[in-house]
Scaffold this motif. Structure first.
Motif, PDB file in Angstrom:
ATOM      1  N   LEU A 129      15.045  30.809  18.722  1.00 35.75           N
ATOM      2  CA  LEU A 129      16.132  31.498  19.411  1.00 35.75           C
ATOM      3  C   LEU A 129      17.376  31.409  18.537  1.00 35.75           C
ATOM      4  CD1 LEU A 129      17.343  32.774  22.077  1.00 35.75           C
ATOM      5  CD2 LEU A 129      18.025  30.450  22.666  1.00 35.75           C
ATOM      6  N   LEU A 130      18.010  32.554  18.343  1.00 41.40           N
ATOM      7  CA  LEU A 130      19.220  32.623  17.529  1.00 41.40           C
ATOM      8  C   LEU A 130      20.402  32.889  18.450  1.00 41.40           C
ATOM      9  CD1 LEU A 130      20.467  32.860  14.681  1.00 41.40           C
ATOM     10  CD2 LEU A 130      19.692  35.206  14.609  1.00 41.40           C
ATOM     11  N   ALA A 131      21.465  32.094  18.319  1.00 43.84           N
ATOM     12  CA  ALA A 131      22.679  32.289  19.121  1.00 43.84           C
ATOM     13  C   ALA A 131      23.883  32.324  18.195  1.00 43.84           C
ATOM     14  CB  ALA A 131      22.824  31.158  20.137  1.00 43.84           C
ATOM     15  N   THR A 132      24.677  33.394  18.276  1.00 45.50           N
ATOM     16  CA  THR A 132      25.869  33.499  17.428  1.00 45.50           C
ATOM     17  C   THR A 132      27.109  33.312  18.292  1.00 45.50           C
ATOM     18  OG1 THR A 132      26.344  35.866  17.689  1.00 45.50           O
ATOM     19  CG2 THR A 132      24.623  35.271  16.121  1.00 45.50           C
ATOM     20  N   SER A 133      28.212  32.922  17.641  1.00 46.63           N
ATOM     21  CA  SER A 133      29.388  32.560  18.433  1.00 46.63           C
ATOM     22  C   SER A 133      30.683  32.965  17.748  1.00 46.63           C
ATOM     23  CB  SER A 133      29.398  31.051  18.691  1.00 46.63           C
ATOM     24  OG  SER A 133      29.689  30.356  17.499  1.00 46.63           O
ATOM     25  N   LEU A 134      31.763  32.750  18.466  1.00 51.00           N
ATOM     26  CA  LEU A 134      33.096  32.917  17.900  1.00 51.00           C
ATOM     27  C   LEU A 134      33.291  31.896  16.778  1.00 51.00           C
ATOM     28  CD1 LEU A 134      35.123  33.079  21.258  1.00 51.00           C
ATOM     29  CD2 LEU A 134      34.271  35.003  19.942  1.00 51.00           C
ATOM     30  N   VAL A 182      30.882  35.986  14.729  1.00 50.28           N
ATOM     31  CA  VAL A 182      29.580  36.580  14.395  1.00 50.28           C
ATOM     32  C   VAL A 182      29.180  37.441  15.598  1.00 50.28           C
ATOM     33  CG1 VAL A 182      27.235  36.180  13.580  1.00 50.28           C
ATOM     34  CG2 VAL A 182      29.013  34.501  13.106  1.00 50.28           C
ATOM     35  N   TRP A 183      29.399  38.744  15.481  1.00 53.67           N
ATOM     36  CA  TRP A 183      29.237  39.645  16.623  1.00 53.67           C
ATOM     37  C   TRP A 183      27.792  39.790  17.047  1.00 53.67           C
ATOM     38  CZ3 TRP A 183      32.594  42.718  19.632  1.00 53.67           C
ATOM     39  CH2 TRP A 183      33.948  42.526  19.361  1.00 53.67           C
ATOM     40  N   GLY A 198      29.624  40.398  11.052  1.00 51.73           N
ATOM     41  CA  GLY A 198      30.844  39.614  11.206  1.00 51.73           C
ATOM     42  C   GLY A 198      32.055  40.416  11.637  1.00 51.73           C
ATOM     43  N   GLY A 199      33.056  39.674  12.123  1.00 49.95           N
ATOM     44  CA  GLY A 199      34.292  40.282  12.596  1.00 49.95           C
ATOM     45  C   GLY A 199      35.189  40.801  11.491  1.00 49.95           C
ATOM     46  N   GLN A 259      37.016  46.121   9.672  1.00 52.43           N
ATOM     47  CA  GLN A 259      36.910  45.947  11.120  1.00 52.43           C
ATOM     48  C   GLN A 259      35.555  45.327  11.480  1.00 52.43           C
ATOM     49  OE1 GLN A 259      39.481  46.721  13.213  1.00 52.43           O
ATOM     50  NE2 GLN A 259      40.599  47.155  11.330  1.00 52.43           N
ATOM     51  N   PRO A 260      35.453  44.726  12.678  1.00 45.60           N
ATOM     52  CA  PRO A 260      34.176  44.112  13.075  1.00 45.60           C
ATOM     53  C   PRO A 260      33.014  45.111  13.100  1.00 45.60           C
ATOM     54  CG  PRO A 260      35.928  43.434  14.571  1.00 45.60           C
ATOM     55  CD  PRO A 260      36.510  44.489  13.677  1.00 45.60           C
ATOM     56  N   ILE A 261      31.853  44.641  12.653  1.00 48.65           N
ATOM     57  CA  ILE A 261      30.604  45.398  12.817  1.00 48.65           C
ATOM     58  C   ILE A 261      30.006  44.919  14.143  1.00 48.65           C
ATOM     59  CG2 ILE A 261      28.345  45.952  11.834  1.00 48.65           C
ATOM     60  CD1 ILE A 261      30.502  46.811   9.949  1.00 48.65           C
ATOM     61  N   ALA A 262      30.119  45.758  15.164  1.00 46.30           N
ATOM     62  CA  ALA A 262      29.805  45.311  16.525  1.00 46.30           C
ATOM     63  C   ALA A 262      28.341  45.484  16.892  1.00 46.30           C
ATOM     64  CB  ALA A 262      30.671  46.071  17.530  1.00 46.30           C
ATOM     65  N   SER A 263      27.613  46.346  16.171  1.00 38.97           N
ATOM     66  CA  SER A 263      26.201  46.513  16.519  1.00 38.97           C
ATOM     67  C   SER A 263      25.387  46.808  15.272  1.00 38.97           C
ATOM     68  CB  SER A 263      26.027  47.650  17.533  1.00 38.97           C
ATOM     69  OG  SER A 263      25.854  48.870  16.888  1.00 38.97           O
ATOM     70  N   LEU A 264      24.138  46.363  15.312  1.00 33.63           N
ATOM     71  CA  LEU A 264      23.202  46.635  14.218  1.00 33.63           C
ATOM     72  C   LEU A 264      21.812  46.759  14.825  1.00 33.63           C
ATOM     73  CD1 LEU A 264      23.025  45.410  10.687  1.00 33.63           C
ATOM     74  CD2 LEU A 264      21.093  44.759  12.083  1.00 33.63           C
TER      75      LEU A 264
END
Length: 358
Positions: A228-233, A263-264, A280-281, A323-328
């Motif tokens: 499980l991968l979890a990214t955060s502020l 890490v969006w 990333g943001g 600017q942040p890359i919000a989706s991939l």
């Protein structure tokens, strides 16, 4: 000695400026098309479908909706129908037929506030059992929906009476390796990560990673839980080894400081579950590979199995924007092809090379 050219390269093939803010972009399975979801400056939602033709992204369909659209998934549809499920700023869950996208084929008032995140399982041949959609919202609830059942969710995970409602930022399905077992993982703005067991209807495990959880994803939805991968502020992500759960220590994990900003998102490569990309943001992408330890579990002092975490290696990184890359979203059909969108009102199609030899 490895030269720079032996590493995977991240190449921008198409960059397209848009006239609206994009929150999510998804490949349409079994096609050279992708869909962008977002909102116009006037406060309405928009769904655009692009097709790749001769090195260009051609807009082939655009539909305006009353409310801004935050997120979408193809996870609960069949390969024949390819219906997309979306969550909007008003708390609605809609399923759209992209051939005739003017009216939804399914709609439910899912939440009181914005739907932050959505995921699907049981469609596209991925995951055993019924097709289901999970939504997470600012109202603090996580709900599981069956598209064959109108109006009411099949499961509703909400805080107890008197508990503070935390903003749920991200949800993901996993552990759907037979037609009984299924788990939902949810991440919240206070750093909580909760694993809900849908078979036993209980919280199987929870932890706190000290920062708001922007994205959670299992490396595969349709296998016995693996990672499980979890990214955060504040630029960190955590990888949990989900194979061995200890009664008090929970799951083993590693933490990596990846970006200098939020890490969006993180997305595992569909063709190789040990490779993933983080966005990333500051407009950058990092490509990682997870390396397993020699032994994935060991005995503690009481003779009980406890997990052992591996390590992550940075394969490549690239800055695309300020600017942040919000989706991939990786293409499920073509290894290394992905679409990403950010808050610079642009959508980009990328190719990542040499993924078969890393």
């Amino acid at each position: 000695m490895s030269s720079p050219l032996t590493k995977p390269q991240i190449i921008t093939v198409i960059q397209k400026s848009l006239n609206h803010t994009v929150f999510d972009s998804k490949w349409i399975p079994c096609s050279a098309k992708f869909v962008c979801l977002g909102n116009f400056a006037r406060g309405t939602g928009v769904m655009q479908i692009y097709e790749m033709q001769h090195g260009e992204a051609q807009l082939i369909k655009e539909v305006e909706k009353p409310k801004p659209i935050k997120c979408g998934t193809f996870g609960a549809t069949s390969l024949q129908q390819r219906h997309i499920a979306t969550g909007d700023f008003d708390g609605n869950l809609n399923i759209w037929n992209l051939e005739i996208p003017h009216l939804p084929v399914y709609t439910a008032k899912a939440h009181k506030e914005i739907v932050n995140s959505i995921d699907g399982v049981g469609g596209l041949g991925i995951g055993e059992g019924a097709p289901e959609i999970v939504t997470g919202s600012r109202d603090g609830t996580v709900k599981v929906w069956d598209p064959r059942q109108k109006d009411s969710p099949v499961a509703n995970m909400e805080p107890m009476e008197g508990e503070t409602k935390r903003d749920c930022w991200t949800v993901a399905f996993g552990h759907a390796f037979n037609d009984q077992d299924r788990c939902v993982c949810a991440g919240y703005d206070n750093g909580d990560v909760k694993l809900f067991d849908l078979r036993n209807m209980c919280v199987r495990w929870e932890t706190n990673i000290k920062n708001g959880v922007c994205c959670v994803e299992f490396d595969r939805k349709d296998i016995n839980m693996n990672k499980l991968l979890a990214t955060s502020l504040e630029g960190k992500f955590h990888v949990f080894d989900m194979r061995t759960q200890h009664a008090t220590k929970g799951f083993a994990s590693i933490c990596e400081k990846a970006h200098k900003s939020t890490v969006w998102q993180a997305r595992h490569l569909p063709q190789n579950r040990d490779i993933f990309m983080t966005t990333g943001g500051a407009g950058n992408l990092h490509l990682w590979k997870y390396e397993y330890p020699a032994q994935r579990s060991k005995k503690d002092s009481n003779g009980v199995d406890v997990g052992v975490a591996g390590s992550v290696n940075l394969l490549q990184n690239v800055t695309l924007s300020t600017q942040p890359i919000a989706s991939l979203d990786w293409s499920p059909d073509k290894q290394g092809l992905c679409v990403c969108s950010g808050f610079d009102q642009s959508v980009r199609v990328l190719i990542v090379t040499k993924l078969n030899i890393v």
